[in-house]
Design a protein around this motif. Structure first.
Motif, short mmCIF file in Angstrom:
data_model
loop_
_atom_site.label_atom_id
_atom_site.label_comp_id
_atom_site.label_asym_id
_atom_site.label_seq_id
_atom_site.Cartn_x
_atom_site.Cartn_y
_atom_site.Cartn_z
N MET A 121 0.83 -1.20 0.00
CA MET A 121 0.00 0.00 0.00
C MET A 121 0.87 1.26 0.00
N ALA A 122 1.91 1.26 0.81
CA ALA A 122 2.78 2.42 0.88
C ALA A 122 3.35 2.76 -0.49
N ASP A 123 3.86 1.76 -1.19
CA ASP A 123 4.43 1.98 -2.52
C ASP A 123 3.37 2.40 -3.53
N ASP A 124 2.24 1.68 -3.52
CA ASP A 124 1.18 1.99 -4.49
C ASP A 124 0.64 3.40 -4.31
N VAL A 125 0.35 3.77 -3.05
CA VAL A 125 -0.21 5.08 -2.79
C VAL A 125 0.78 6.18 -3.15
N TYR A 126 2.05 5.96 -2.82
CA TYR A 126 3.09 6.92 -3.19
C TYR A 126 3.10 7.15 -4.70
N HIS A 127 3.09 6.06 -5.47
CA HIS A 127 3.18 6.18 -6.92
C HIS A 127 1.92 6.79 -7.53
N ILE A 128 0.76 6.49 -6.97
CA ILE A 128 -0.48 7.13 -7.46
C ILE A 128 -0.41 8.63 -7.26
N ILE A 148 5.23 3.00 7.80
CA ILE A 148 5.89 4.31 7.84
C ILE A 148 7.40 4.17 7.71
N TYR A 149 7.97 3.18 8.37
CA TYR A 149 9.41 2.94 8.27
C TYR A 149 9.81 2.67 6.82
N HIS A 150 9.00 1.86 6.13
CA HIS A 150 9.26 1.55 4.73
C HIS A 150 9.21 2.81 3.88
N LEU A 151 8.21 3.65 4.09
CA LEU A 151 8.10 4.89 3.32
C LEU A 151 9.32 5.78 3.53
N GLU A 152 9.74 5.93 4.77
CA GLU A 152 10.89 6.78 5.05
C GLU A 152 12.17 6.22 4.44
N SER A 153 12.25 4.90 4.36
CA SER A 153 13.46 4.25 3.84
C SER A 153 13.51 4.29 2.32
N VAL A 154 12.39 4.01 1.67
CA VAL A 154 12.37 3.85 0.21
C VAL A 154 12.00 5.14 -0.52
N HIS A 155 11.19 5.96 0.13
CA HIS A 155 10.74 7.21 -0.49
C HIS A 155 11.05 8.38 0.44
N PRO A 156 12.33 8.75 0.54
CA PRO A 156 12.74 9.78 1.52
C PRO A 156 12.15 11.15 1.27
N ASP A 157 11.59 11.39 0.09
CA ASP A 157 10.98 12.69 -0.17
C ASP A 157 9.56 12.77 0.37
N ALA A 158 9.03 11.64 0.85
CA ALA A 158 7.67 11.63 1.40
C ALA A 158 7.69 12.10 2.85
N GLU A 159 6.81 13.05 3.18
CA GLU A 159 6.66 13.47 4.56
C GLU A 159 5.79 12.43 5.27
N THR A 160 6.26 11.93 6.40
CA THR A 160 5.58 10.83 7.08
C THR A 160 5.23 11.17 8.51
N VAL A 161 4.18 10.51 9.00
CA VAL A 161 3.74 10.66 10.38
C VAL A 161 3.39 9.28 10.92
N LEU A 162 3.96 8.95 12.06
CA LEU A 162 3.58 7.73 12.77
C LEU A 162 2.55 8.09 13.83
N LEU A 163 1.37 7.52 13.74
CA LEU A 163 0.29 7.78 14.69
C LEU A 163 0.26 6.69 15.75
N PHE A 164 -0.06 7.07 16.97
CA PHE A 164 -0.38 6.07 17.98
C PHE A 164 -1.23 6.71 19.07
N LEU A 165 -1.98 5.88 19.76
CA LEU A 165 -2.81 6.32 20.88
C LEU A 165 -2.22 5.79 22.17
N TRP A 166 -2.25 6.60 23.21
CA TRP A 166 -1.80 6.17 24.53
C TRP A 166 -2.75 6.75 25.55
N ASN A 167 -3.27 5.94 26.44
CA ASN A 167 -4.26 6.38 27.41
C ASN A 167 -3.76 6.18 28.84
#
Length: 222
Positions: A121-128, A148-167
């Protein structure tokens, strides 16, 4: 001096049928310059926009996105759950949303969502998105660390955000983007609060240079 960026949730917040081209059109009318959308993959490999695992809430079809073909989805209609009486509209594809965002100059926060959020998905969405020359107009976000790690590694020009919830009893925190504390308390600003120590300082994220910052923080009053 702090600046505030309003990001319309699911395309246009309460302004239109969620996660549709219409929602971006309505967001643009209200001078909103950023919008979050949710991308999922169909069973035949297309990318459509829907928040939930199924289409039950928005389209009345209780079937998972990843078990539907694109042809099936194109027969569905998205209802407006916020304003009764408003007309239904089509389920949007990723291509349609990128074209609309570029037309209205809206920055997209593209959440790679659900069970199909993976490296493919990361690769496909990037290329679309790259097909429409809009990489700089998008931020890729996900709760899936490997994606997200894959995107940052393979597509360094992509701005990325890692989301998580903590309660906890005191905070509900949704975090993303830069490792400088959530800014909602002196503890967080100093990097000494509990969630910052337990999550942001976790070696798994630090060693892989994933950027983490607060996306939403609210008090739990109970």
């Amino acid at each position: 001096v702090y600046s505030t960026n309003i990001i319309a949730h699911r395309g246009g917040g309460y302004l239109g049928n969620e996660n549709t081209v219409l929602s971006l059109e309505e967001a643009s009318k209200h001078h909103i310059k950023s919008a979050e959308i949710d991308v999922q993959r169909t069973t035949d490999g297309w990318y459509v926009i829907n928040h939930d695992n199924t289409f039950k809430r928005c389209c009345g079809v209780k079937k998972p996105v990843n078990e539907c073909t694109l042809d099936e989805i194109m027969e569905m209609k998205v209802s407006n759950n916020f304003v009764p009486g408003k007309p239904d509209t089509d389920v949007a594809t990723l291509d349609e949303m990128v074209v609309a965002a570029k037309k209205y100059n809206i920055h997209l926060y593209v959440e790679l969502k659900g069970d199909t959020a993976d490296r493919q998905m990361a690769d496909d969405v990037y290329h679309i998105i790259d097909t429409y020359d809009y990489i700089k107009g998008c931020t890729f976000i996900s709760m899936n660390f490997d994606t997200i790690y894959h995107l940052e590694s393979v597509h360094p020009d992509a701005e990325t955000v890692l989301l998580f919830l903590w309660n906890s009893k005191k905070y509900e925190v949704r975090c993303a983007f830069a490792s400088n504390g959530c800014g909602y308390s002196d503890e967080c600003k100093s990097g000494s609060c509990e969630w910052e120590k337990s999550i942001c300082m976790d070696g798994k994220y630090r060693k892989r240079f994933i950027k983490i910052h607060n996306f939403r923080c609210r008090w739990n009053h109970n």
